[in-house]
Design an enzyme around this catalytic site. Sequence first.
Site, PDB file in Angstrom:
ATOM      1  CG  ASP A  16      -1.585   1.263   1.530  1.00 26.39           C
ATOM      2  OD1 ASP A  16      -2.200   1.788   0.589  1.00 26.39           O
ATOM      3  OD2 ASP A  16      -1.522   1.765   2.680  1.00 26.39           O
ATOM      4  CG  ASP A  18      -1.889   7.514   0.310  1.00 25.81           C
ATOM      5  OD1 ASP A  18      -1.035   8.406   0.176  1.00 25.81           O
ATOM      6  OD2 ASP A  18      -2.680   7.181  -0.601  1.00 25.81           O
ATOM      7  CD  GLU A  25      -4.296   9.533   3.653  1.00 23.38           C
ATOM      8  OE1 GLU A  25      -4.674  10.651   3.306  1.00 23.38           O
ATOM      9  OE2 GLU A  25      -4.602   8.495   3.022  1.00 23.38           O
ATOM     10  N   GLY A  59     -10.280   6.895  -1.125  1.00 22.59           N
ATOM     11  CA  GLY A  59     -10.466   7.562  -2.414  1.00 22.59           C
ATOM     12  C   GLY A  59     -10.846   9.015  -2.189  1.00 22.59           C
ATOM     13  CE  LYS A  61     -12.608  10.310  -8.985  1.00 17.46           C
ATOM     14  NZ  LYS A  61     -11.174   9.993  -8.943  1.00 17.46           N
ATOM     15  CD  GLU A  62     -13.939   7.171  -4.658  1.00 14.89           C
ATOM     16  OE1 GLU A  62     -13.044   8.027  -4.446  1.00 14.89           O
ATOM     17  OE2 GLU A  62     -13.912   6.390  -5.621  1.00 14.89           O
ATOM     18  CB  THR A 130      -7.655   3.851  -2.749  1.00 12.75           C
ATOM     19  OG1 THR A 130      -7.149   4.659  -1.704  1.00 12.75           O
ATOM     20  CG2 THR A 130      -8.104   2.552  -2.199  1.00 12.75           C
ATOM     21  CG  ASP A 190      -1.865   2.711   6.486  1.00 15.88           C
ATOM     22  OD1 ASP A 190      -2.189   2.295   5.350  1.00 15.88           O
ATOM     23  OD2 ASP A 190      -2.326   3.743   6.991  1.00 15.88           O
TER      24      ASP A 190
HETATM   25  C1  XBP Z   1      -5.556   6.006   0.550  1.00 14.50           C
HETATM   26  C2  XBP Z   1      -6.708   6.819   0.203  1.00 14.50           C
HETATM   27  C3  XBP Z   1      -6.552   7.913  -0.748  1.00 14.50           C
HETATM   28  C4  XBP Z   1      -5.738   9.086  -0.274  1.00 14.50           C
HETATM   29  C5  XBP Z   1      -5.949  10.255  -1.177  1.00 14.50           C
HETATM   30  O1  XBP Z   1      -6.010   4.767   1.104  1.00 14.50           O
HETATM   31  O2  XBP Z   1      -7.794   6.591   0.669  1.00 14.50           O
HETATM   32  O3  XBP Z   1      -7.821   8.419  -1.029  1.00 14.50           O
HETATM   33  O4  XBP Z   1      -6.169   9.454   1.038  1.00 14.50           O
HETATM   34  O5  XBP Z   1      -5.671   9.949  -2.510  1.00 14.50           O
HETATM   35  P1  XBP Z   1      -5.120   3.428   1.089  1.00 14.50           P
HETATM   36  P2  XBP Z   1      -6.620  10.420  -3.712  1.00 14.50           P
HETATM   37  O6  XBP Z   1      -3.803   3.793   1.740  1.00 14.50           O
HETATM   38  O7  XBP Z   1      -5.884   2.449   1.917  1.00 14.50           O
HETATM   39  O8  XBP Z   1      -4.952   2.976  -0.338  1.00 14.50           O
HETATM   40  O9  XBP Z   1      -7.143  11.772  -3.360  1.00 14.50           O
HETATM   41  O10 XBP Z   1      -5.706  10.429  -4.909  1.00 14.50           O
HETATM   42  O11 XBP Z   1      -7.733   9.402  -3.820  1.00 14.50           O
HETATM   43 MG    MG Z   2      -2.975   3.086   3.543  1.00 14.32          MG
END
Ligand code: XBP
Ligand code: MG
Length: 251
Positions: A16, A18, A25, A59, A61-62, A130, A190
């Site tokens: 992963d 982030d 984050e 995500g 946008k979500e 994501t 994580d």
């Molecule tokens: C990461 C996310 C991403 C980032 C932002 O989750 O949820 O949405 O916070 O990135 P994970 P974008 O580590 O579980 O993959 O704005 O590009 O979506």
């Molecule tokens: Mg993560």
Amino acid sequence: MIPARPQRQLEALIFDVDGTLADTERDGHRIAFNEAFRSAGYDWHWDVPLYGALLSVTGGKERIRHYLAQFHPQQLEAPDIQTTIADLHKAKTRCYVDMVASGAVPMRPGVARLIAEARAAGLRLAIATTTTPENVTVLLESSLAKGATRWFEVIGAGDVVPAKKPAPDIYHWVLERLGLPASACLAFEDSDNGLRAARGAGLATIVTTNDYTLTHNFEGAAAVLPDLGAADAADRVTVARLRDWHASQGS
Ligand code: XBP
Ligand code: MG
């Protein structure tokens, strides 16, 4: 007696991004979302605790949509809301990429070391995240090494699958392109959403926690650690330890 099916050797590591490769984050994505809102004229502000709660939806946008549903539901009635969210997210990505390109976001302890060890040991590498693909490339090139993107044979990111984590789809997508069964791989995550996604695809998973995910439920993880351990840490995660964890997960 029928002999137990031999456990498949460890062949690949799937990371992963982030929160796992880097703490992106709180001081990365969050700042970029706020900047995008501000420059588009919205007085929306995601402070540190609020962003922690919003992380339950993966995500970008979500996440914006989820925020609006909770705090500004009337905005979701606007006929062009889909475009508005997409434009805000594009602006957010531009801001995030600029921040990360400056080298402002370091890799977490032990990440660069373990990746180097894994490459030397001939393990294959992949990414399942994501986040948006540009965000992955800029982080790898600016904070890991120039050319590091090429170390990862498969990069599954963003909207390549419609259902984001905790759905296992991104891991299925990556495994299919690696041409490997889950039993030949280890995942690194994580968060509870990430762990559910990886476990949902049948992957043994190592969790490294961070401030936002410390209290998550990590039942089913092969190991839960504060980080992968700096080079001089006696209990650092090594390829030999990964092989042990992987073997212990075999049925
Ligand atoms: C990461 C996310 C991403 C980032 C932002 O989750 O949820 O949405 O916070 O990135 P994970 P974008 O580590 O579980 O993959 O704005 O590009 O979506
Ligand atoms: Mg993560």
